[in-house]
Design a protein around this motif. Structure first.
Motif, PDB file in Angstrom:
ATOM      1  N   TYR A  67       5.458   9.297   3.381  1.00 53.82           N
ATOM      2  CA  TYR A  67       3.775  10.004   3.123  1.00 53.82           C
ATOM      3  C   TYR A  67       2.562   9.040   2.265  1.00 53.82           C
ATOM      4  CZ  TYR A  67       5.452  14.958   2.487  1.00 53.82           C
ATOM      5  OH  TYR A  67       5.451  16.488   2.172  1.00 53.82           O
TER       6      TYR A  67
ATOM      7  N   THR B  52      -0.407   8.977   4.634  1.00 52.51           N
ATOM      8  CA  THR B  52      -1.094  10.341   4.455  1.00 52.51           C
ATOM      9  C   THR B  52      -2.442   9.847   2.757  1.00 52.51           C
ATOM     10  OG1 THR B  52       0.392  10.882   2.970  1.00 52.51           O
ATOM     11  CG2 THR B  52       0.644  11.576   4.865  1.00 52.51           C
ATOM     12  N   ASP B  53      -3.048  11.445   3.235  1.00 52.58           N
ATOM     13  CA  ASP B  53      -4.024  11.428   1.792  1.00 52.58           C
ATOM     14  C   ASP B  53      -3.259  11.869   0.451  1.00 52.58           C
ATOM     15  OD1 ASP B  53      -3.297  13.487   2.051  1.00 52.58           O
ATOM     16  OD2 ASP B  53      -5.848  14.435   2.600  1.00 52.58           O
ATOM     17  N   LYS B  54      -1.784  11.563   0.158  1.00 54.31           N
ATOM     18  CA  LYS B  54      -0.628  12.112  -0.737  1.00 54.31           C
ATOM     19  C   LYS B  54       0.053  10.950  -0.638  1.00 54.31           C
ATOM     20  CE  LYS B  54       1.725  15.920  -0.907  1.00 54.31           C
ATOM     21  NZ  LYS B  54       2.165  17.212  -1.145  1.00 54.31           N
TER      22      LYS B  54
END
Length: 284
Positions: free
Chosen positions: A60, A63-65
């Motif tokens: 992750y 990513t945005d998380k």
């Protein structure tokens, strides 16, 4: 960020585990981070839901998380070469991690692996293991595995989800050995009938998550710190040890919140540091 230091790790943790290998009275627990707990009883070792890699942080990262690690990695799973039984309570990677379980299987050729039966196909695909390898349980079932009797109990993450055959996809396990009973929740919310399922076991130790259920995290939730403390009392657990915190910055809780509620409800508890052990006395 500076990682939270382990109580002990690597060689020091292994020395501690080996030190207690001759233990014949009572049993011993170590918290390995997130939901991973190692139990030693009469020279046998049961490992609940280990996550001992950085696979999710890497997955992750862009990513945005982001799964930003908070605590030190306590040990390389390849060094845990004494494990008799390991569990995976459900298919989320912090409970079913190929980078943890692959090295663990290689280090322990006779290891036995317990999962929810509903997850067999997914588990074997992720781990690239034979479909006959895992031992599958459903709720209401039990099986003797390497001297430990394991009972399957439902878990709600977020729902009590079942497959087309009615088998639980999310589970907890009660392990019975030498007159003791230990409950590992897996990941779960409080569901109707939960107390009635667990109370008859009269567990000596309950491992309960405390990170709560916050939709903005965009991940399935768990018991809150308050609920874990209250559930421990309602099921009559003799000791509650919290888990599922201090791994990822976006999905954690301050264990002192749990401590506050445990004191309020009179819940017997112990908060472990990562890599720390706890001995449970003999009944004699």
């Amino acid at each position: 960020m500076t990682l939270i230091s382990a109580f002990q790790k690597d060689e020091d943790l292994l020395k501690d585990i080996k030190k207690y290998a001759p233990l014949t009275e009572g049993f011993r627990i170590w918290w390995l981070g997130q939901s991973g707990f190692l139990i030693q009883w009469k020279g046998k070792y049961l490992l609940f839901d280990p996550y001992l890699s950085d696979s999710l942080t890497i997955k992750y990262a862009a990513t945005d998380k982001p799964h930003t690690r908070m605590s030190e990695l306590v040990i390389n799973p390849a060094r845990l070469d004494m494990i008799n039984v390991v569990t995976s309570s459900h298919n989320h990677t912090d409970h079913l991690d190929a980078e943890t379980l692959g090295p663990l299987f290689a280090a322990n050729p006779a290891i036995q692996f317990v999962i929810p039966e509903a997850n067999r196909a997914f588990v074997c695909e992720r781990l690239k293991c034979p479909e006959t390898f895992p031992i599958g349980l459903n709720d209401g079932q039990s099986m003797e595995v390497a001297g430990f009797k394991l009972y399957g109990v439902p878990a709600a993450h977020n729902a009590l989800e079942r497959d087309a055959q009615g088998r639980c996809k999310y589970m907890g396990f009660v392990a019975e050995f030498g007159g003791y009973r230990v409950y590992h929740s897996g990941d779960t919310l409080w569901y109707d009938g939960m107390v009635e399922v667990l109370k008859p076991f009269a567990v000596d130790v309950a491992f309960l998550p405390i990170n709560g259920n916050k939709p903005e995290r965009r991940v399935a939730g768990n018991l809150s710190a308050e609920e874990a403390a209250r559930l421990g009392v309602e099921i009559g657990a003799k000791l509650v040890i919290p888990h599922h915190y201090d791994l990822f910055t976006f999905n954690t809780e301050d264990p002192h919140e749990f401590e506050k509620y445990a004191k309020q409800y009179g819940t017997p508890y112990r908060i472990l540091k990562i890599g720390e052990g706890q001995s449970l006395a003999s009944r004699e």
